[in-house]
Structures are given as structure tokens and as C-alpha cells.
Design a protein around this motif. Structure first.
Motif, PDB file in Angstrom:
ATOM      1  N   LYS A 186      76.857  44.326  56.613  1.00  0.00           N
ATOM      2  CA  LYS A 186      76.464  44.860  57.918  1.00  0.00           C
ATOM      3  C   LYS A 186      75.461  46.014  57.789  1.00  0.00           C
ATOM      4  O   LYS A 186      75.251  46.755  58.735  1.00  0.00           O
ATOM      5  CB  LYS A 186      77.692  45.324  58.684  1.00  0.00           C
ATOM      6  N   MET A 187      74.850  46.141  56.627  1.00  0.00           N
ATOM      7  CA  MET A 187      73.907  47.242  56.400  1.00  0.00           C
ATOM      8  C   MET A 187      72.471  46.756  56.478  1.00  0.00           C
ATOM      9  O   MET A 187      72.137  45.711  55.919  1.00  0.00           O
ATOM     10  CB  MET A 187      74.140  47.881  55.017  1.00  0.00           C
ATOM     11  N   SER A 188      71.617  47.528  57.127  1.00  0.00           N
ATOM     12  CA  SER A 188      70.179  47.254  57.110  1.00  0.00           C
ATOM     13  C   SER A 188      69.618  47.762  55.775  1.00  0.00           C
ATOM     14  O   SER A 188      70.317  48.472  55.032  1.00  0.00           O
ATOM     15  CB  SER A 188      69.494  47.990  58.268  1.00  0.00           C
ATOM     16  N   TRP A 189      68.381  47.419  55.485  1.00  0.00           N
ATOM     17  CA  TRP A 189      67.763  47.934  54.260  1.00  0.00           C
ATOM     18  C   TRP A 189      67.704  49.449  54.302  1.00  0.00           C
ATOM     19  O   TRP A 189      67.896  50.130  53.294  1.00  0.00           O
ATOM     20  CB  TRP A 189      66.373  47.329  54.050  1.00  0.00           C
ATOM     21  N   LYS A 190      67.441  50.011  55.468  1.00  0.00           N
ATOM     22  CA  LYS A 190      67.402  51.471  55.616  1.00  0.00           C
ATOM     23  C   LYS A 190      68.766  52.066  55.284  1.00  0.00           C
ATOM     24  O   LYS A 190      68.850  53.090  54.600  1.00  0.00           O
ATOM     25  CB  LYS A 190      66.988  51.837  57.040  1.00  0.00           C
ATOM     26  N   ASP A 191      69.840  51.441  55.741  1.00  0.00           N
ATOM     27  CA  ASP A 191      71.193  51.905  55.434  1.00  0.00           C
ATOM     28  C   ASP A 191      71.480  51.830  53.933  1.00  0.00           C
ATOM     29  O   ASP A 191      72.124  52.717  53.365  1.00  0.00           O
ATOM     30  CB  ASP A 191      72.241  51.086  56.186  1.00  0.00           C
ATOM     31  N   LYS A 192      70.999  50.766  53.314  1.00  0.00           N
ATOM     32  CA  LYS A 192      71.200  50.618  51.865  1.00  0.00           C
ATOM     33  C   LYS A 192      70.493  51.728  51.104  1.00  0.00           C
ATOM     34  O   LYS A 192      71.048  52.325  50.167  1.00  0.00           O
ATOM     35  CB  LYS A 192      70.708  49.248  51.390  1.00  0.00           C
ATOM     36  N   VAL A 193      69.266  52.009  51.499  1.00  0.00           N
ATOM     37  CA  VAL A 193      68.507  53.078  50.849  1.00  0.00           C
ATOM     38  C   VAL A 193      69.205  54.422  51.068  1.00  0.00           C
ATOM     39  O   VAL A 193      69.329  55.226  50.133  1.00  0.00           O
ATOM     40  CB  VAL A 193      67.052  53.115  51.362  1.00  0.00           C
ATOM     41  N   GLU A 194      69.679  54.665  52.262  1.00  0.00           N
ATOM     42  CA  GLU A 194      70.381  55.920  52.538  1.00  0.00           C
ATOM     43  C   GLU A 194      71.656  56.019  51.715  1.00  0.00           C
ATOM     44  O   GLU A 194      72.020  57.102  51.246  1.00  0.00           O
ATOM     45  CB  GLU A 194      70.689  56.050  54.033  1.00  0.00           C
ATOM     46  N   HIS A 195      72.345  54.900  51.501  1.00  0.00           N
ATOM     47  CA  HIS A 195      73.545  54.899  50.655  1.00  0.00           C
ATOM     48  C   HIS A 195      73.179  55.337  49.220  1.00  0.00           C
ATOM     49  O   HIS A 195      73.880  56.151  48.612  1.00  0.00           O
ATOM     50  CB  HIS A 195      74.181  53.505  50.638  1.00  0.00           C
ATOM     51  N   LEU A 196      72.086  54.787  48.696  1.00  0.00           N
ATOM     52  CA  LEU A 196      71.648  55.168  47.343  1.00  0.00           C
ATOM     53  C   LEU A 196      71.233  56.634  47.287  1.00  0.00           C
ATOM     54  O   LEU A 196      71.528  57.340  46.322  1.00  0.00           O
ATOM     55  CB  LEU A 196      70.497  54.261  46.891  1.00  0.00           C
ATOM     56  N   ARG A 197      70.567  57.107  48.311  1.00  0.00           N
ATOM     57  CA  ARG A 197      70.187  58.524  48.363  1.00  0.00           C
ATOM     58  C   ARG A 197      71.427  59.414  48.354  1.00  0.00           C
ATOM     59  O   ARG A 197      71.439  60.473  47.716  1.00  0.00           O
ATOM     60  CB  ARG A 197      69.341  58.799  49.607  1.00  0.00           C
ATOM     61  N   LYS A 198      72.445  58.999  49.058  1.00  0.00           N
ATOM     62  CA  LYS A 198      73.700  59.768  49.074  1.00  0.00           C
ATOM     63  C   LYS A 198      74.304  59.820  47.667  1.00  0.00           C
ATOM     64  O   LYS A 198      74.772  60.867  47.233  1.00  0.00           O
ATOM     65  CB  LYS A 198      74.679  59.132  50.064  1.00  0.00           C
ATOM     66  N   ASP A 199      74.277  58.675  46.969  1.00  0.00           N
ATOM     67  CA  ASP A 199      74.749  58.664  45.579  1.00  0.00           C
ATOM     68  C   ASP A 199      73.965  59.645  44.730  1.00  0.00           C
ATOM     69  O   ASP A 199      74.534  60.369  43.900  1.00  0.00           O
ATOM     70  CB  ASP A 199      74.594  57.258  44.962  1.00  0.00           C
ATOM     71  N   ILE A 200      72.663  59.672  44.897  1.00  0.00           N
ATOM     72  CA  ILE A 200      71.807  60.536  44.098  1.00  0.00           C
ATOM     73  C   ILE A 200      72.113  62.011  44.371  1.00  0.00           C
ATOM     74  O   ILE A 200      72.157  62.828  43.460  1.00  0.00           O
ATOM     75  CB  ILE A 200      70.314  60.229  44.355  1.00  0.00           C
ATOM     76  N   ARG A 201      72.354  62.345  45.608  1.00  0.00           N
ATOM     77  CA  ARG A 201      72.637  63.734  45.971  1.00  0.00           C
ATOM     78  C   ARG A 201      74.009  64.204  45.493  1.00  0.00           C
ATOM     79  O   ARG A 201      74.245  65.392  45.339  1.00  0.00           O
ATOM     80  CB  ARG A 201      72.554  63.908  47.489  1.00  0.00           C
ATOM     81  N   SER A 202      74.946  63.287  45.319  1.00  0.00           N
ATOM     82  CA  SER A 202      76.322  63.720  44.994  1.00  0.00           C
ATOM     83  C   SER A 202      76.573  63.899  43.522  1.00  0.00           C
ATOM     84  O   SER A 202      75.883  63.687  42.667  1.00  0.00           O
ATOM     85  CB  SER A 202      77.333  62.748  45.544  1.00  0.00           C
TER      86      SER A 202
END
Length: 180
Positions: A164-180
Motif C-alpha cells: 500500500k506504499m507509493s514510491w514516495k512512501d518507500k523513499v521516505e521509509h528508507l530516509r527514516k532508516d538512514i536518519r535512525s
């Protein structure tokens, strides 16, 4: 998070001349459990700990060194700080003492076990780093079947639920991983 931090024996300098190694920096690898990811991590651990190992073919004792493709690459990017370490003002060994290694993989196989299964490095070395590598966190990957070989479909069990994720949501998920 439980990423692997490599450390070096005391007495090493973190700077040479005007170039200073950051106190900590992250190396995040897509496909961390693949041959490139596990051999990079094993090599860093072996070098930073000064490990030696017996080779299967000759029975000689080998020791690690920093020779390899990354050490021969020219620095890249606008400011020349990305990419390789060739002609840097500090030693690669100093840089890796500041490295925190982690990344994503669609397989849940522990990294030390993946290194063992790959049969790329000598068993005696794998035996020495396997436990530490197995404790390294592997972030779930974004699964896209069009990027995989058929043999990987069945082992892709460490994945983010993206139905249920758009490509934008997927990218934001990866960005969240990078920040944490």
C-alpha cells in the motif's frame, strides 16, 4: 540500533595534517548480506583487530591489509570527499575506526552466516568474525521482484510491507532508516 562499529587498537591517530577523520560516520549498504557487504565488513573487522588466519590451501598464516578496489578509487563528488581513498590525507584504517556499518537486505540470514555460506574468505578468518557479524542488525529491504534473480524470490523474507506504499512512501521509509 545494533550496527557494527569497527574499532582499532589504541594509539592510532585520527588525523594527519589538515584532513580530519570524522568521529563517527555511517556506511549503509544495500544488499548488506551479499558477498560485497559481508566481505567488506569482515575485512574491516580483520584489519581493525589485526587478525591473522591460516589459509586452507597452503597452511600459511595470512594477515589483512587495506589493498583493494576502494583503496585505489579516486575521491568523487563535488568536494572530492566521496568514493575512494586514493591520495587521501589520512589512512583508510583511521577512517574505518570511525565507521558504523549497517544496511538493508531482503534475506534475513545473519551476516556471519552469510559470509560462511558464501565461501569467499578463508574459514579460519570467518570463524573469528562470524559471531560479531551475526549480531549486526540487517534492516528490512524494499522488495521489487524486477530487481531480483529467480533464485532470490524464495529467500526474500526480510522485507518491508510495501503493498500500500507509493514510491514516495518507500523513499521516505528508507530516509527514516538512514536518519535512525
Amino acid at each position: 540500533r545494533n550496527f557494527t562499529t569497527t574499532t582499532m587498537s589504541s594509539g592510532s591517530s585520527n588525523s594527519v595534517g589538515k584532513d580530519t577523520v570524522p568521529s563517527k560516520f555511517g556506511i549503509l549498504i544495500v544488499g548488506l548480506g551479499g558477498n560485497n557487504g559481508v566481505t567488506l565488513l569482515a575485512g574491516m573487522l580483520a584489519n581493525n583487530r589485526g587478525l591473522s588466519w591460516e589459509t586452507a590451501s597452503s597452511g600459511r598464516v595470512s594477515a589483512p591489509n587495506w589493498n583493494g578496489c576502494i583503496t585505489q578509487l579516486e575521491p568523487k563528488g563535488r568536494s572530492g570527499v566521496g568514493g575512494g581513498f586514493k591520495n587521501r590525507g589520512y589512512e583508510l584504517a583511521d577512517a574505518t575506526t570511525a565507521a558504523v556499518v549497517g544496511g538493508w537486505d531482503i534475506r534475513s540470514t545473519k551476516l556471519g552466516d552469510a559470509l560462511y555460506e558464501s565461501r569467499v574468505l578463508e574459514y579460519d578468518l570467518v570463524r573469528q568474525v562470524r559471531g560479531d557479524m551475526n549480531s549486526t542488525l540487517i534492516l528490512p529491504g524494499i522488495y521489487d521482484a524486477s530487481f531480483l534473480g529467480e533464485s532470490q524470490y524464495d529467500t526474500a523474507t526480510n522485507i518491508v510491507a510495501t503493498e500500500k506504499m507509493s514510491w514516495k512512501d518507500k523513499v521516505e521509509h528508507l530516509r527514516k532508516d538512514i536518519r535512525s
